[in-house]
Structure formats: C-alpha cells, structure tokens
Design a protein around this motif. Structure first.
Motif, PDB file in Angstrom:
ATOM      1  N   ALA A  87       0.827  -1.211   0.000  1.00 35.97           N
ATOM      2  CA  ALA A  87       0.000   0.000   0.000  1.00 35.97           C
ATOM      3  C   ALA A  87       0.859   1.257   0.000  1.00 35.97           C
ATOM      4  N   LEU A  88       2.013   1.201   0.629  1.00 31.62           N
ATOM      5  CA  LEU A  88       2.892   2.369   0.685  1.00 31.62           C
ATOM      6  C   LEU A  88       3.419   2.778  -0.681  1.00 31.62           C
ATOM      7  N   SER A  89       3.422   1.835  -1.624  1.00 31.22           N
ATOM      8  CA  SER A  89       3.961   2.147  -2.951  1.00 31.22           C
ATOM      9  C   SER A  89       2.961   2.935  -3.802  1.00 31.22           C
ATOM     10  N   THR A  90       1.672   2.760  -3.531  1.00 30.51           N
ATOM     11  CA  THR A  90       0.654   3.473  -4.327  1.00 30.51           C
ATOM     12  C   THR A  90      -0.519   3.921  -3.457  1.00 30.51           C
ATOM     13  N   PRO A  91      -0.299   4.663  -2.376  1.00 30.10           N
ATOM     14  CA  PRO A  91      -1.418   5.037  -1.500  1.00 30.10           C
ATOM     15  C   PRO A  91      -2.443   5.940  -2.173  1.00 30.10           C
ATOM     16  N   GLU A  92      -1.982   6.865  -3.040  1.00 30.76           N
ATOM     17  CA  GLU A  92      -2.912   7.783  -3.705  1.00 30.76           C
ATOM     18  C   GLU A  92      -3.856   7.019  -4.623  1.00 30.76           C
ATOM     19  N   ARG A  93      -3.300   6.080  -5.396  1.00 31.10           N
ATOM     20  CA  ARG A  93      -4.142   5.317  -6.317  1.00 31.10           C
ATOM     21  C   ARG A  93      -5.149   4.467  -5.553  1.00 31.10           C
ATOM     22  N   LEU A  94      -4.687   3.773  -4.494  1.00 31.12           N
ATOM     23  CA  LEU A  94      -5.584   2.922  -3.721  1.00 31.12           C
ATOM     24  C   LEU A  94      -6.733   3.720  -3.112  1.00 31.12           C
ATOM     25  N   MET A  95      -6.391   4.837  -2.478  1.00 33.17           N
ATOM     26  CA  MET A  95      -7.429   5.640  -1.843  1.00 33.17           C
ATOM     27  C   MET A  95      -8.358   6.283  -2.873  1.00 33.17           C
ATOM     28  N   GLY A  96      -7.792   6.690  -4.001  1.00 35.69           N
ATOM     29  CA  GLY A  96      -8.615   7.273  -5.051  1.00 35.69           C
ATOM     30  C   GLY A  96      -9.616   6.277  -5.599  1.00 35.69           C
ATOM     31  N   ASP A  97      -9.138   5.049  -5.865  1.00 35.13           N
ATOM     32  CA  ASP A  97     -10.032   4.006  -6.379  1.00 35.13           C
ATOM     33  C   ASP A  97     -11.097   3.637  -5.345  1.00 35.13           C
ATOM     34  N   LEU A  98     -10.702   3.565  -4.077  1.00 34.20           N
ATOM     35  CA  LEU A  98     -11.646   3.201  -3.025  1.00 34.20           C
ATOM     36  C   LEU A  98     -12.688   4.296  -2.838  1.00 34.20           C
ATOM     37  N   ASP A  99     -12.250   5.542  -2.920  1.00 36.73           N
ATOM     38  CA  ASP A  99     -13.175   6.667  -2.803  1.00 36.73           C
ATOM     39  C   ASP A  99     -14.179   6.670  -3.948  1.00 36.73           C
ATOM     40  N   ASP A 100     -13.698   6.424  -5.163  1.00 33.69           N
ATOM     41  CA  ASP A 100     -14.595   6.356  -6.323  1.00 33.69           C
ATOM     42  C   ASP A 100     -15.622   5.240  -6.150  1.00 33.69           C
ATOM     43  N   HIS A 101     -15.150   4.096  -5.654  1.00 35.88           N
ATOM     44  CA  HIS A 101     -16.033   2.951  -5.471  1.00 35.88           C
ATOM     45  C   HIS A 101     -17.126   3.279  -4.446  1.00 35.88           C
ATOM     46  N   ALA A 102     -16.740   3.948  -3.365  1.00 31.26           N
ATOM     47  CA  ALA A 102     -17.710   4.299  -2.334  1.00 31.26           C
ATOM     48  C   ALA A 102     -18.760   5.272  -2.861  1.00 31.26           C
ATOM     49  N   ARG A 103     -18.322   6.236  -3.629  1.00 37.61           N
ATOM     50  CA  ARG A 103     -19.252   7.253  -4.146  1.00 37.61           C
ATOM     51  C   ARG A 103     -20.182   6.685  -5.215  1.00 37.61           C
ATOM     52  N   SER A 104     -19.808   5.570  -5.836  1.00 37.80           N
ATOM     53  CA  SER A 104     -20.668   4.961  -6.854  1.00 37.80           C
ATOM     54  C   SER A 104     -21.908   4.315  -6.245  1.00 37.80           C
ATOM     55  N   GLY A 105     -21.830   3.935  -4.957  1.00 38.41           N
ATOM     56  CA  GLY A 105     -22.952   3.292  -4.287  1.00 38.41           C
ATOM     57  C   GLY A 105     -23.117   1.819  -4.603  1.00 38.41           C
ATOM     58  N   ALA A 106     -22.210   1.263  -5.399  1.00 37.57           N
ATOM     59  CA  ALA A 106     -22.347  -0.133  -5.836  1.00 37.57           C
ATOM     60  C   ALA A 106     -22.194  -1.119  -4.682  1.00 37.57           C
ATOM     61  N   GLN A 107     -21.385  -0.765  -3.684  1.00 38.54           N
ATOM     62  CA  GLN A 107     -21.103  -1.710  -2.614  1.00 38.54           C
ATOM     63  C   GLN A 107     -22.322  -1.985  -1.743  1.00 38.54           C
ATOM     64  N   ARG A 108     -23.247  -1.049  -1.687  1.00 40.48           N
ATOM     65  CA  ARG A 108     -24.447  -1.243  -0.874  1.00 40.48           C
ATOM     66  C   ARG A 108     -25.241  -2.454  -1.358  1.00 40.48           C
ATOM     67  N   ILE A 109     -25.369  -2.598  -2.676  1.00 34.87           N
ATOM     68  CA  ILE A 109     -26.118  -3.728  -3.241  1.00 34.87           C
ATOM     69  C   ILE A 109     -25.397  -5.038  -2.959  1.00 34.87           C
ATOM     70  N   VAL A 110     -24.073  -5.038  -3.111  1.00 34.89           N
ATOM     71  CA  VAL A 110     -23.281  -6.237  -2.831  1.00 34.89           C
ATOM     72  C   VAL A 110     -23.449  -6.641  -1.367  1.00 34.89           C
ATOM     73  N   ALA A 111     -23.387  -5.660  -0.479  1.00 33.82           N
ATOM     74  CA  ALA A 111     -23.510  -5.940   0.954  1.00 33.82           C
ATOM     75  C   ALA A 111     -24.857  -6.561   1.286  1.00 33.82           C
ATOM     76  N   GLN A 112     -25.909  -6.016   0.739  1.00 30.08           N
ATOM     77  CA  GLN A 112     -27.240  -6.545   1.021  1.00 30.08           C
ATOM     78  C   GLN A 112     -27.356  -7.999   0.590  1.00 30.08           C
ATOM     79  N   GLU A 113     -26.805  -8.327  -0.563  1.00 35.28           N
ATOM     80  CA  GLU A 113     -26.861  -9.704  -1.063  1.00 35.28           C
ATOM     81  C   GLU A 113     -26.018 -10.644  -0.203  1.00 35.28           C
TER      82      GLU A 113
END
Length: 385
Positions: free
Chosen positions: A333-359
C-alpha cells in the motif's frame, strides 16, 4: 447436575476484543431467541463481563498454567451449584453444553498451547455427555503436529466444528479430522443486524491492529504501519472525507497505534464498542481496517473497505464482498497510496457496494441456519449419553 438457570458455557471469549464481544452478544441473543439458554458462563472475572448482560463466571481451570486460578476454581467447583449461583459462578457440569467462539485460536500462528487448551475443554465437556459446538472460525494450516492433533481432538469431541472460510476448510481436510463434523459457515456476527446511521457522511475510518507489528503474527515496523495510516488519512481528507481513528478492541497496543495516528491527523481516538462501531458505519464510508470484525461489520453495512491483514481470513472476506483488489499489505500500500485511496473513494461514491452488501448479508444469514439448528438441539438432549 444442571442449574435451574439455563446456562451455556463459553470458551474463546476475550473481553478486550470487540469482535469477540460481538460474537458473544450475537450468541446470547440467539440462545435466548431459540429458548436454549438464559445466560452465558465465561471463564473470566466478573469485572470483564460488564458488556455481556447477565453473564456468569465459569469455573474452569486456566490450562495456560495460572496455579492460583486453578486452585481457586478447583476449590469453588467442589461446592454445589445452589451455593454458587448467588455468587454468579457456574460449575462446568451445571452448564447445558460448551460453545467455542474463538475467532482464530486453533492455528499455527498462536502456537500449540492455545489450541490444546481449547481442545482439552471440548474433550472434558464431551466426556460428561455435554454437547460441544465450535462456532464458525478460521483454523490451520496445521503444520505444527501438536496444533494438528489438538484440532483433530476438538473435532472429535464436538457435535459440529464450523469453519468460516475455504482456506480453513482445506486445512481441515488435510488434517485427518473427521470431516463429517466439519462444515463451512459464515461468521455469526452477520446475524447481528444494526441500522446504519441516518445522517451518514463520507468519512474515512482507520482501525489499527497491533498484530501487524507484533513479531509472532506480523512483520511490519511500527513506524511503517503508522506512517501508512497517516498518509491514507491525509489523502482521504484531500478527497473530502472526515478522518476518524477507532480502537476496535485488543490490548493497549491498538490504543497506542491509534493515538499516534490520531495525533498526526489532529483528530480524537474513538473507543467504540462493537454495536456502536457498526452503527456508525454507513454506505458512504470508506474503512481501512486491520481488525477482522471491524472489517466485517463495515462491509456488512455497505461500506467500501481496504484490508491490511495478517492472516488468510482477510483475503477470504474481501473476496466474498468483491473487493479483493483492496486486500493488501502495508508495504504494498505504501507504494501506491494515492491510487488505492482514489479508487476506493470512487467505489464508495458509486454506491455499488451497498447492493453487494445486502446480497452477501442475506446469503450469510441464510447459511447460518445450520449453526443455529445445532445450538437449538442443545436443549433437547443435554446430558443424554
């Protein structure tokens, strides 16, 4: 002799660990719902049971070698249960049976002593014809012969030994244990449903774990781990997220790590119980966690999460929720923290994980039916050889 209070003996409980407490609370609620037992009896001091309502102290020797505790348990155990009940104490033979809720005790990483202690308790209860149940947990890989022998004995003594991931099931299959008693099932805390916050905000929750910097279980330098958490917190803020640092159990080591991280991020450390923590996580949250049950609770609430783990149980869980790309190590994670956090932030804002969690939560709760059926059977055949 069975006490007038219907009591379940519990092993594997650790009061300072929020995940262990959440398992105990879930077990207590289900035992009451099923009409199996009114209380749990745990082999620890009453002062450590404050967060488990109506719990009793189980008079079990400490097989790790605490001589004074062994003597006290033996002496008190000679008294009749009628004399012990007013003191909040329970003899082992007065319990309905034994339920083990260890998260990861019978494993090479913890060594043979802990595995043999769990196994010995199971064998003793089974010898009195008291049912024994191991709730879903991780185990293995059983490269240590003593750990493997302890696992085989524990399975033999149990009515059912549930493992909570495929890797543990594979380890069990290679151990020589009776696989007719070993079954895969999800962690029982999936059945602890907590409403999400009504005013959810896009926060970033950091949950450290001392295990990553402890020689027995981790290989990361403290400064490396702390620096990574601080960097992730700073990046999260740049993305518009409120940084939170939470202690989710463990000893003072977690608090020390959290204090260092929070000081650098100029925020306070939150000391939250498992229910309070879960209720504070929403589907707009991003969570970076090294505590397994903090991760599980967050994923079940629909949060997007990154796992910084120390055993095979972390990638198994992340894969279940479709987030394997965010299962990583501090060094990676130390090698690419900006990319990891950016991708995770985008994923959270998409709302897609809520549907996965419910299932996933719906499926997990359905699969837990077999676990609770085994628990329900305790009330029908206690002490019948």
């Amino acid at each position: 002799m069975v006490a007038t209070e219907r009591t379940l003996a519990v092993s594997g409980f650790w009061h300072a660990n929020a995940g262990s407490l959440l398992m105990a609370l879930t077990l207590q609620r289900k035992a009451a719902e099923l009409g199996v037992a009114d209380r749990l009896a745990v082999p620890t001091r009453r002062s450590r049971l404050a967060e488990v309502p109506h719990a009793r102290t189980l008079l079990l020797p400490n097989y790790a070698g605490n001589r004074l505790r062994n003597l006290a348990s033996t002496a008190l155990g000679a008294l009749p249960q009628t004399a012990l009940s007013p003191l909040g104490l329970v003899r082992p033979d007065a319990a309905l049976g034994l339920v083990d809720l260890s998260g990861f005790a019978i494993s090479d990483q913890w060594g043979p002593s802990k595995a043999e202690e769990r196994s010995q308790r199971a064998v003793e209860f089974a010898s009195r014809y008291q049912p024994v149940l191991f709730l879903p947990q991780s185990a293995g890989p059983f490269e240590d012969p003593r750990v493997r022998t302890a696992f085989v004995a524990a399975v033999s003594a149990a009515r059912r030994f549930f493992v909570r991931d495929e890797a543990s099931l594979e380890h069990a299959e290679r151990s020589g244990a009776d696989m007719s008693k070993v079954t895969s099932a999800p962690d029982v805390t999936f059945d602890c449903v907590v409403p999400p916050p009504q005013d959810a905000v896009p926060d970033l929750i950091l949950v450290p774990n001392e295990r990553l910097v402890t020689p027995e279980t981790g290989s990361v330098e403290v400064v490396t781990y702390v620096d990574l958490m601080i960097q992730l917190g700073q990046i999260g803020r740049q993305l518009g997220r409120k940084a939170r640092v939470v202690v989710h159990g463990g000893s003072g080591g977690d608090l020390d790590l959290a204090s260092r991280i929070a000081s650098a991020l100029e925020c306070r450390v939150e000391l939250l119980g498992p229910i309070a923590f879960k209720s504070s996580v929403g589907d707009r949250s991003v969570v970076v966690a090294s505590r397994f049950h903090a991760l599980l609770s967050s994923l079940a609430q629909g949060a997007s999460a990154m796992a910084l783990g120390w055993s095979h149980k972390y990638p198994m869980l992340m894969d279940q929720f479709g987030l394997s790309e965010f299962n990583t190590t501090p060094s990676k994670a130390l090698s690419t923290p900006e990319r990891l956090m950016g991708d995770l932030d985008d994923h959270a804002r998409s709302g897609a994980q809520r549907i996965v969690a419910q299932e996933q939560v719906r499926e997990a709760r359905a699969r837990l039916t077999d676990v609770w059926a085994e628990l329900a059977s305790f009330s029908s055949d206690v002490n019948n050889p």
